[in-house]
Write an enzyme that holds these catalytic residues in place. Sequence first.
Site, mmCIF file in Angstrom:
data_model
loop_
_atom_site.group_PDB
_atom_site.id
_atom_site.type_symbol
_atom_site.label_atom_id
_atom_site.label_comp_id
_atom_site.label_asym_id
_atom_site.label_seq_id
_atom_site.Cartn_x
_atom_site.Cartn_y
_atom_site.Cartn_z
ATOM 1 N N CYS B 174 -1.447 -43.570 -29.346
ATOM 2 C CA CYS B 174 -2.123 -44.858 -29.472
ATOM 3 C C CYS B 174 -1.270 -46.039 -29.039
ATOM 4 C CB CYS B 174 -2.629 -45.024 -30.899
ATOM 5 S SG CYS B 174 -3.674 -43.619 -31.358
ATOM 6 N N HIS B 312 -2.555 -53.873 -35.305
ATOM 7 C CA HIS B 312 -2.983 -52.543 -34.869
ATOM 8 C C HIS B 312 -3.976 -51.948 -35.869
ATOM 9 C CE1 HIS B 312 -2.838 -48.702 -32.826
ATOM 10 N NE2 HIS B 312 -2.575 -48.087 -33.957
ATOM 11 N N GLU B 323 1.493 -51.474 -41.971
ATOM 12 C CA GLU B 323 1.513 -52.648 -41.086
ATOM 13 C C GLU B 323 1.525 -53.944 -41.893
ATOM 14 O OE1 GLU B 323 -1.530 -52.889 -38.059
ATOM 15 O OE2 GLU B 323 -0.460 -54.506 -37.029
ATOM 16 N N LYS B 344 -10.373 -53.941 -34.688
ATOM 17 C CA LYS B 344 -10.928 -52.584 -34.719
ATOM 18 C C LYS B 344 -12.109 -52.444 -35.679
ATOM 19 C CE LYS B 344 -6.822 -50.242 -33.002
ATOM 20 N NZ LYS B 344 -5.770 -51.285 -33.039
ATOM 21 N N HIS B 349 -11.368 -47.509 -32.930
ATOM 22 C CA HIS B 349 -10.003 -47.340 -32.419
ATOM 23 C C HIS B 349 -10.017 -46.471 -31.164
ATOM 24 C CE1 HIS B 349 -5.884 -46.641 -31.941
ATOM 25 N NE2 HIS B 349 -5.684 -45.676 -32.806
ATOM 26 N N PHE B 408 1.475 -42.072 -32.588
ATOM 27 C CA PHE B 408 2.093 -40.882 -33.184
ATOM 28 C C PHE B 408 3.580 -40.828 -32.850
ATOM 29 C CE2 PHE B 408 -2.097 -38.306 -33.205
ATOM 30 C CZ PHE B 408 -2.358 -38.715 -34.498
#
Lengths: 133, 423
Positions: B174, B312, B323, B344, B349, B408
């Site tokens: 991502c 994010h 986050e 999002k 996403h 990831f």
Amino acid sequence: MESPDTSPASAAANAAASEAATILAHHFPAAVCDAYSRFGATRSPDEADIVVLAVLLDHIPDQKRRPKSEPADDVALVAGLGFDSVAITEMVFFLEDLFQVQITNDEILRVQTVGELRAFVREKIALSSAPRA
Amino acid sequence: MSRRAVVTGLGFITSIGNDRTAVTDSLRALRPGLARIEFLGNSNLPVKVCGTIKDFAVESASWRDWRYPARYEIPRETIRSLAPHGLYAFCATEQALADAGLARDTLTDGATGLYCASAGSAFLLHHHLRQMHLAQGERGNPMGVVASIAGTLNFNLAAHYGIRGAVSGFVAACASSSHALGCALDDIRLGRQDRMIIVGAEEVNAETVLPFAAMRALSTNPDPLTASRPFDRQRDGFVAAGGAVCLILEEMETARRRGASIYAELAGWGQAADGYNVAVSHPEGLGLAEAMRRTLADAQLAPAEIDYVNAHATSTIAGDRSEALALRAVFSAAGARPRISSTKGLTGHPLSMAGIMEAAFCSVALRDGFTPGNLNLLQPDEACDGLDLPRASLEIAPQIVLNNTSGFGGSNVCHILRRISAS
């Protein structure tokens, strides 16, 4: 009497033939589909030729180079119609699937013009239609 | 840093719109693009909602069956080796080039490069490998490799547009398209390229989406209007999305000389990894906080100079919390309080394309003068204490914005974009 071929490769060939026939039915003009149907009933090489020509024109990578009228037999696939090697392979696989014939890499390399392709498929069909010894 | 880079073109195929006008309207009005979806004909699957792409039909493995808006002219030699997300990418790139006023023959000068990001097409790869297995290895689609594997976007778009500069793909889940954008900025600053095309794209199908359900990462909320709810206490996972976004980045003087319309300056970027877990972000967001600090340092800015952060936050329980803690460590600890939102909630996403999509959203927000809000944020997670998370979009023009991305393996990448005068 031959026993039916039930190998995985044969199952794959049948599936591929069915997929190719579906593409033809969905994406080619009715006259071409009709010729293919008549070929199935009659094994007539003239009907097959109508299909071969349509498949050839369809696989020209840059469709802006597609000729307005039927290309002459001496037109070269690469220099004349803009084919590249992957497009030739893609077209040959499609013809193999449609007509259930097998074409080797060496044979593909020998076919360089429109006329050679048409004659070659005609010959292959004749061989596959001949009675088995 | 003498060479600076500006955003001059954008293209969108997203769940919230298939052009810039529709996307801008959706961001301002907080109009989401999520819809009900059923995978593999199985109504028992717990995942019911995705960020879908409208006006495209790409369920077939054969490009001949695809349907897409008639305004896109795609030559056979290009479409024959595209995956479904390659089709989206082609359309987004066409839009961005037109938006930037760049003709195709200007792209072949060697000073133009192309960086792309996608995970490849698991759908098409599976289809081709299945055919290969059925034929016991004797046959395969000659386009199978270049249409399917990660890198398919850069292979195809570089060939189509005749790109002769830097061409590469980025694979960091991502965070991928954020790496692509950051490295594109470096290439322009270093004088290696004058112009970069950056593209991110993903598919919305069983092969791309359902593996995330196996990780328990997806929302099982069946309501498209409320399933994606970043930072909210009721969040239960992310909603997968697809599409493509293209961003044109140009060296500022090059863009000005040709009279290009400029959205914003890309003022800096930075990255730092968690060094913690293959799939789960660091519980206190240490890597993301460090990535934000490095980005601020690169842009030579203090936390208090940031007006807006596009987070994010994907609506996962662990990710949003880490986050929020990272944002507090960087901003609250410095006495700064930028407005923060995750878009999002609107889009879902879209994995590899998240970073470039949100950099493009930030570019639009800077040029058009608004601050996107947080859809579905009813009760913020306690980890968000002290953060300014506007519910509605605000007609307040940010000057400097930060865009966060995480992927990831603990990859964290951030960008800073700055409003710039047109002259």
